[in-house]
Design a protein around this motif. Structure first.
Motif, PDB file in Angstrom:
ATOM      1  N   LEU A  76      27.632  35.586  35.330  1.00 46.78           N
ATOM      2  CA  LEU A  76      26.216  36.112  34.714  1.00 46.78           C
ATOM      3  C   LEU A  76      26.560  36.970  33.522  1.00 46.78           C
ATOM      4  N   THR A  77      27.719  37.730  33.502  1.00 42.76           N
ATOM      5  CA  THR A  77      28.179  38.934  32.533  1.00 42.76           C
ATOM      6  C   THR A  77      28.700  38.071  31.381  1.00 42.76           C
ATOM      7  N   ASN A  78      29.349  36.826  31.697  1.00 42.32           N
ATOM      8  CA  ASN A  78      30.307  36.274  30.658  1.00 42.32           C
ATOM      9  C   ASN A  78      31.682  36.689  30.813  1.00 42.32           C
ATOM     10  N   THR A  79      32.135  37.457  31.643  1.00 40.87           N
ATOM     11  CA  THR A  79      33.353  38.004  31.749  1.00 40.87           C
ATOM     12  C   THR A  79      34.227  37.469  32.902  1.00 40.87           C
ATOM     13  N   ASP A  80      35.395  37.899  32.812  1.00 38.07           N
ATOM     14  CA  ASP A  80      36.447  37.678  33.819  1.00 38.07           C
ATOM     15  C   ASP A  80      36.808  38.849  34.491  1.00 38.07           C
ATOM     16  N   LEU A  81      36.177  38.963  35.861  1.00 41.00           N
ATOM     17  CA  LEU A  81      36.481  40.405  36.648  1.00 41.00           C
ATOM     18  C   LEU A  81      37.369  40.141  37.618  1.00 41.00           C
ATOM     19  N   GLN A  82      37.924  41.361  37.734  1.00 42.67           N
ATOM     20  CA  GLN A  82      38.880  41.350  38.918  1.00 42.67           C
ATOM     21  C   GLN A  82      38.848  42.742  39.598  1.00 42.67           C
ATOM     22  N   PHE A  83      38.777  43.148  40.860  1.00 41.74           N
ATOM     23  CA  PHE A  83      38.491  44.263  41.285  1.00 41.74           C
ATOM     24  C   PHE A  83      39.866  44.538  42.309  1.00 41.74           C
ATOM     25  N   VAL A  84      40.448  45.250  42.305  1.00 40.97           N
ATOM     26  CA  VAL A  84      41.664  45.632  43.047  1.00 40.97           C
ATOM     27  C   VAL A  84      41.567  47.029  43.538  1.00 40.97           C
ATOM     28  N   LYS A  85      41.759  47.291  44.957  1.00 36.88           N
ATOM     29  CA  LYS A  85      41.701  48.659  45.649  1.00 36.88           C
ATOM     30  C   LYS A  85      43.116  48.971  45.999  1.00 36.88           C
ATOM     31  N   ARG A  86      43.394  50.172  45.381  1.00 31.00           N
ATOM     32  CA  ARG A  86      44.796  50.833  45.624  1.00 31.00           C
ATOM     33  C   ARG A  86      44.633  52.316  45.868  1.00 31.00           C
ATOM     34  N   ASP A  87      44.981  52.685  47.079  1.00 33.00           N
ATOM     35  CA  ASP A  87      45.243  54.237  47.514  1.00 33.00           C
ATOM     36  C   ASP A  87      43.449  54.545  47.653  1.00 33.00           C
ATOM     37  N   GLY A  88      42.822  53.649  48.074  1.00 30.48           N
ATOM     38  CA  GLY A  88      41.235  54.045  48.229  1.00 30.48           C
ATOM     39  C   GLY A  88      40.605  53.973  46.981  1.00 30.48           C
ATOM     40  N   ARG A  89      41.073  53.644  45.927  1.00 35.09           N
ATOM     41  CA  ARG A  89      40.530  53.694  44.755  1.00 35.09           C
ATOM     42  C   ARG A  89      40.465  52.105  44.071  1.00 35.09           C
ATOM     43  N   ILE A  90      39.149  51.996  43.594  1.00 35.83           N
ATOM     44  CA  ILE A  90      38.919  50.380  43.162  1.00 35.83           C
ATOM     45  C   ILE A  90      39.080  50.436  41.679  1.00 35.83           C
ATOM     46  N   PHE A  91      40.216  49.645  41.225  1.00 39.25           N
ATOM     47  CA  PHE A  91      40.351  49.412  39.703  1.00 39.25           C
ATOM     48  C   PHE A  91      39.708  47.686  39.269  1.00 39.25           C
ATOM     49  N   VAL A  92      39.145  47.951  38.200  1.00 40.88           N
ATOM     50  CA  VAL A  92      38.551  46.900  37.765  1.00 40.88           C
ATOM     51  C   VAL A  92      39.452  46.362  36.381  1.00 40.88           C
ATOM     52  N   SER A  93      39.610  45.152  36.565  1.00 44.10           N
ATOM     53  CA  SER A  93      40.177  44.602  35.268  1.00 44.10           C
ATOM     54  C   SER A  93      39.042  43.488  34.751  1.00 44.10           C
ATOM     55  N   LYS A  94      38.784  43.749  33.385  1.00 48.63           N
ATOM     56  CA  LYS A  94      37.448  42.828  32.734  1.00 48.63           C
ATOM     57  C   LYS A  94      38.037  42.284  31.568  1.00 48.63           C
ATOM     58  N   GLN A  95      37.686  41.008  31.549  1.00 47.29           N
ATOM     59  CA  GLN A  95      38.035  40.353  30.358  1.00 47.29           C
ATOM     60  C   GLN A  95      36.706  39.485  29.873  1.00 47.29           C
ATOM     61  N   VAL A  96      36.223  39.592  28.362  1.00 45.44           N
ATOM     62  CA  VAL A  96      35.189  39.249  27.966  1.00 45.44           C
ATOM     63  C   VAL A  96      35.449  37.793  27.517  1.00 45.44           C
ATOM     64  N   ARG A  97      34.608  36.914  28.030  1.00 46.35           N
ATOM     65  CA  ARG A  97      34.848  35.456  27.697  1.00 46.35           C
ATOM     66  C   ARG A  97      34.447  35.376  26.145  1.00 46.35           C
ATOM     67  N   LEU A  98      35.044  34.453  25.553  1.00 43.55           N
ATOM     68  CA  LEU A  98      34.762  34.215  23.837  1.00 43.55           C
ATOM     69  C   LEU A  98      33.466  33.241  24.116  1.00 43.55           C
ATOM     70  N   SER A  99      32.867  33.412  23.285  1.00 46.88           N
ATOM     71  CA  SER A  99      31.490  32.639  23.194  1.00 46.88           C
ATOM     72  C   SER A  99      31.646  31.080  22.537  1.00 46.88           C
ATOM     73  N   SER A 100      30.789  30.587  22.737  1.00 43.45           N
ATOM     74  CA  SER A 100      30.756  29.017  22.171  1.00 43.45           C
ATOM     75  C   SER A 100      30.933  29.088  20.808  1.00 43.45           C
ATOM     76  N   GLY A 101      30.876  30.362  19.900  1.00 40.76           N
ATOM     77  CA  GLY A 101      31.079  30.361  18.541  1.00 40.76           C
ATOM     78  C   GLY A 101      32.264  29.516  18.050  1.00 40.76           C
ATOM     79  N   TRP A 102      33.340  29.752  18.844  1.00 36.70           N
ATOM     80  CA  TRP A 102      34.768  29.438  18.529  1.00 36.70           C
ATOM     81  C   TRP A 102      34.569  27.956  18.277  1.00 36.70           C
ATOM     82  N   GLU A 103      33.763  27.151  19.281  1.00 34.87           N
ATOM     83  CA  GLU A 103      33.711  25.663  19.192  1.00 34.87           C
ATOM     84  C   GLU A 103      33.142  25.361  18.058  1.00 34.87           C
ATOM     85  N   VAL A 104      31.982  26.041  17.356  1.00 34.23           N
ATOM     86  CA  VAL A 104      31.275  25.676  16.181  1.00 34.23           C
ATOM     87  C   VAL A 104      32.308  25.932  15.056  1.00 34.23           C
TER      88      VAL A 104
END
Lengths: 427, 325
Positions: free
Chosen positions: B297-325
């Motif tokens: 939905l957001t065009n990103t790669d998300l990864q949630f990790v829980k450590r010591d009761g806290r949630i950490f988010v790894s977020k990578q934005v996907r490149l748009s199709s502009g590169w293909e153009v």
């Protein structure tokens, strides 16, 4: 003052908690969330706190105490059992007197134990063996060629001869000892009474289960006069001798049995071991009869049982590994205490144990057999029922529709559900 | 003030598919990934989102949308305890609340459009009535939910068709003939022969050629995303594929497959415990499924990790199709 101490203690506990929480993140755990409201209540109410502390101390202590008491008792029981087994091990298992009263060994051993702590009542001098021992010795002397008795003497030795082989016999001796305080010792020590005592005991010995027959000539002994008493004694003695001879012959004779228990060696245990996979009625039926022949073996071991056991032994030795293998595969049974006995040097216990194991084996096979039989019996009509139901369903024009696995068919079915019958213009 | 707010509506026709649960977790995931998110319960008459979030006795509810003195819409936002996530409750709804008229629906829609956030997630009620469909159609991203059962697939198809036809109906409100084709709320006068996009297009070509392009654009712009919930096997996933084919075939709608969520007891447990499973265990399989859907939905790669009761988010934005153009 107390409040200050409590305050300090609470702060100390809090500090520990913060450290633990920061280290392990305990606050996020399910357990903490569960007990959190209770902890808050404890903090608010000193009475709860006191109860909690008391419970924290008393409950583990109580558990420890209960555990230790039971452990001590188990230890005592184990010691007693070991002691009993040691005493039993020293006795000759082939001693006919043991066979007559197998249940009394424990009582006798217990009595021996009691003698140590209660000497005034049970003290017995070795130089003066009890009357029943005298009569046994007399019988032994008469039947020197009796193999069993020779073995008994060898194994038991001189010291063990004096041990009571029957609790009832020992009780008689106890009663006698007690009666010494009340009655005239000259009367009780008279040879006449002694002989009567011997014959009383021997009369009991003729009955394997220790029950006197109602027509026992010795039953109303005290009411008879001297001549009649002598006659009764002689009759009893003769009966006793004949019984002993009969028993000896029976034991010496080689068992030429027609029992089908020998067929156990032919039983393909391997097939039974894989009963789950290859269970068939044909393999199960032959087991029924042979094993049933072993079942009537009486619990207090008799000579017949011993004979039977001698027959069973070779077959059992063959199937022993297979039985063990089966036992590991079969569902857990109720524990069989006989299994714990040392089988090798105790033929009676070995037989007992093996018979019990066979019984369990048989019971289990029967259970499985009946279970499978029932399942077969119930499944057969079920199939008929299904056929009936199917026919019934067809008559009612119902068809069991299942979502098709094939995508194309699935789509067709889906479309048929979405659109009306007339809505076919899109096709 | 109309901002470029992203509105995501989660619908699906039939009730019990897990719309509220999925919508709530999408909101939580997006909020955890850093977006300012508002979650809104539009299931008037049967609102339950506050229960999923563990909010007892919400301060505001259904009646507050219609108060004249509500000058600041932000005042209706309820704090959820989750960073970046606010909640608009529909609680306090009385029997009949689901049958509010179009005027009130428009008032609520206006309320939604005036909210200030990066993303607004709308949890829709069941069914295909216009009160539900209209909320669905105001969204910039449409999410339809289905479960592997055939009845669920059918209902989802009907929901998508209803949404599409409602779009056409709203676009050509002045044309009564077109209304007859696409609005079947009055069966006596409705033209029920045009029940697929192809048949509808044929009518447009025949009767309204000048509106054909607009019609085609409406169909083209409608690109709902599909989520298959309660998946237990690959076979279940195929039902989603079949639904996409069905939609493409009869509605000519290019729906996209956003992802799936497996059937899990942990989800049910989290509902009972009123702790979102994405927070309780972000590394569980359902949580991973959800992260993939959020990623789509957001065009990103998300990864949630829980450590010591806290949630950490790894977020990578996907490149748009502009590169293909």
């Amino acid at each position: 003052m107390i409040e200050q101490y409590l305050q300090v203690a609470l702060e100390f506990v809090k500090e520990i908690w913060f450290q633990l929480d920061s280290q392990f993140g305990l606050e996020g755990t399910e357990a903490f969330k569960f007990i959190h409201p209770y902890l808050l209540q404890l903090e608010d109410n000193p009475a709860y706190m006191g109860i909690a502390f008391a419970a924290l101390v008393l409950v583990p202590f109580g558990l420890y105490k209960v555990r230790s008491i039971s452990r001590e008792r188990e230890q005592k029981l184990d010691d007693l059992m070991e002691e009993m087994e040691e005493d039993e091990g020293e006795l000759d298992e082939n001693d006919p007197s043991r066979l007559r009263r197998p249940d009394d060994e424990e009582t006798a051993t217990a009595l021996d134990d009691d003698e140590e702590g209660d000497k005034p009542l049970f003290e017995m001098e070795e130089e003066d063996p009890p009357p029943y021992v005298q009569i046994l010795e007399k019988l032994d002397a008469e039947e020197n060629e009796d193999e069993l008795h020779v073995d008994t003497q060898k194994v038991m030795g001189e010291d063990k001869v004096i041990e009571p082989v029957s609790s009832e016999l020992a009780e008689l001796q106890i009663d006698k000892d007690l009666s010494e305080f009340d009655s005239d010792p000259v009367e009780s020590d008279s040879p006449h009474d002694q002989t009567i005592q011997e014959l009383q005991e021997d009369g009991q010995l003729t009955e394997l289960e220790g029950v006197l027959s109602p027509d026992d000539p010795f039953a109303n002994y005290s009411e008879l006069d001297d001549d009649e008493q002598n006659r009764a004694i002689q009759e009893l003695q003769g009966e006793m001798e004949s019984t002993i001879n009969k028993l000896t012959k029976q034991m010496e004779s080689t068992p030429e049995t027609t029992s089908t228990i020998k067929d156990l060696g032919d039983i393909r245990i391997g097939d039974v071991a894989t009963i789950d996979e290859e269970f068939t009625l044909d393999e199960e039926f032959p087991l029924e009869e042979p094993l049933e022949t072993s079942e009537p073996a009486p619990e207090p071991l008799s000579l017949e049982a011993l004979d039977l056991a001698n027959e069973i032994e070779p077959a059992i030795e063959n199937i022993e590994p297979a039985i063990k293998e089966i036992e590991t595969k079969l569902p857990p049974f109720q524990p069989v205490p006989e299994r714990d006995y040392v089988i090798e040097d105790r033929p009676d216990r070995q037989v007992d144990s093996l018979i019990n194991r066979l019984k369990y084996f048989q019971e289990n096979l029967d259970t499985r057999f009946h279970h499978d039989e029932k399942r077969e019996l119930t499944s057969a009509p079920k199939a008929v029922d299904i056929a009936e139901e199917h026919r019934f369903v067809e008559q009612q024009s119902f068809a069991t529709k299942k979502a098709p696995v094939d995508n194309k068919k699935y789509m067709e079915v889906l479309e048929s559900f979405i659109f009306l019958k007339d809505q076919n213009k899109h096709k | 003030m109309t901002s470029q707010v992203n509105i995501i509506a989660v619908g699906g026709g039939r009730g019990g598919k897990g719309k509220s649960l999925v919508c709530t977790h999408l909101a939580i995931g997006m909020a955890l990934s850093g977006q300012k998110v508002i979650l809104m319960d539009t299931d008037f008459g049967a609102s339950n989102l506050h229960a999923l979030l563990g909010i007892n006795n919400p301060a505001h509810g259904f009646q507050d949308f219609f108060k004249e003195d509500v000058s600041n819409h932000q005042s209706l936002l309820i704090d959820t305890g989750i960073s970046n996530l606010k909640f608009v409750s529909g609680a306090g709804d009385n029997p009949g609340s689901a049958n509010i008229d179009t005027e009130k629906i428009n008032k609520v829609i206006s309320f939604i459009k005036n909210l200030e956030a990066d993303t607004i997630l709308l949890d829709l009620g069941p069914g295909t009535n216009y009160n539900v469909i209209d909320f669905f159609n105001i969204s910039t991203q449409n999410v339809v939910l289905t479960t592997p059962e055939m009845t669920s697939v059918m209902k989802t198809f009907s929901f998508i068709r209803s949404a599409l036809f409602r779009r056409v109906a709203l676009a050509f409100q002045d044309n009564s003939d077109i209304q007859k084709m696409v609005d079947h709320s009055n069966p006596g006068s409705a033209d029920i022969e045009a029940y697929t996009t192809g048949l509808l297009r044929d009518r447009f070509v025949e009767n309204f050629p000048e509106q054909l392009e607009q019609f085609n654009n409406i169909v083209k712009d409608f690109t709902p995303g599909l989520v298959v919930n309660r998946v237990r096997s690959k076979k279940d996933l195929k039902t989603g594929d079949n639904l996409l084919k069905l939609v493409r075939k009869f509605l000519e709608v290019e729906a996209t497959f956003l992802g799936y969520i497996i059937e899990s007891d942990s989800i049910r447990d989290s509902v009972d415990e009123m702790i979102p499973f994405l927070i309780k265990d972000p590394q569980s399989k359902p949580s991973e499924n959800l992260q993939q859907i959020i990623g789509a939905l957001t065009n990103t790669d998300l990864q949630f990790v829980k450590r010591d009761g806290r949630i950490f988010v790894s977020k990578q934005v996907r490149l748009s199709s502009g590169w293909e153009v």
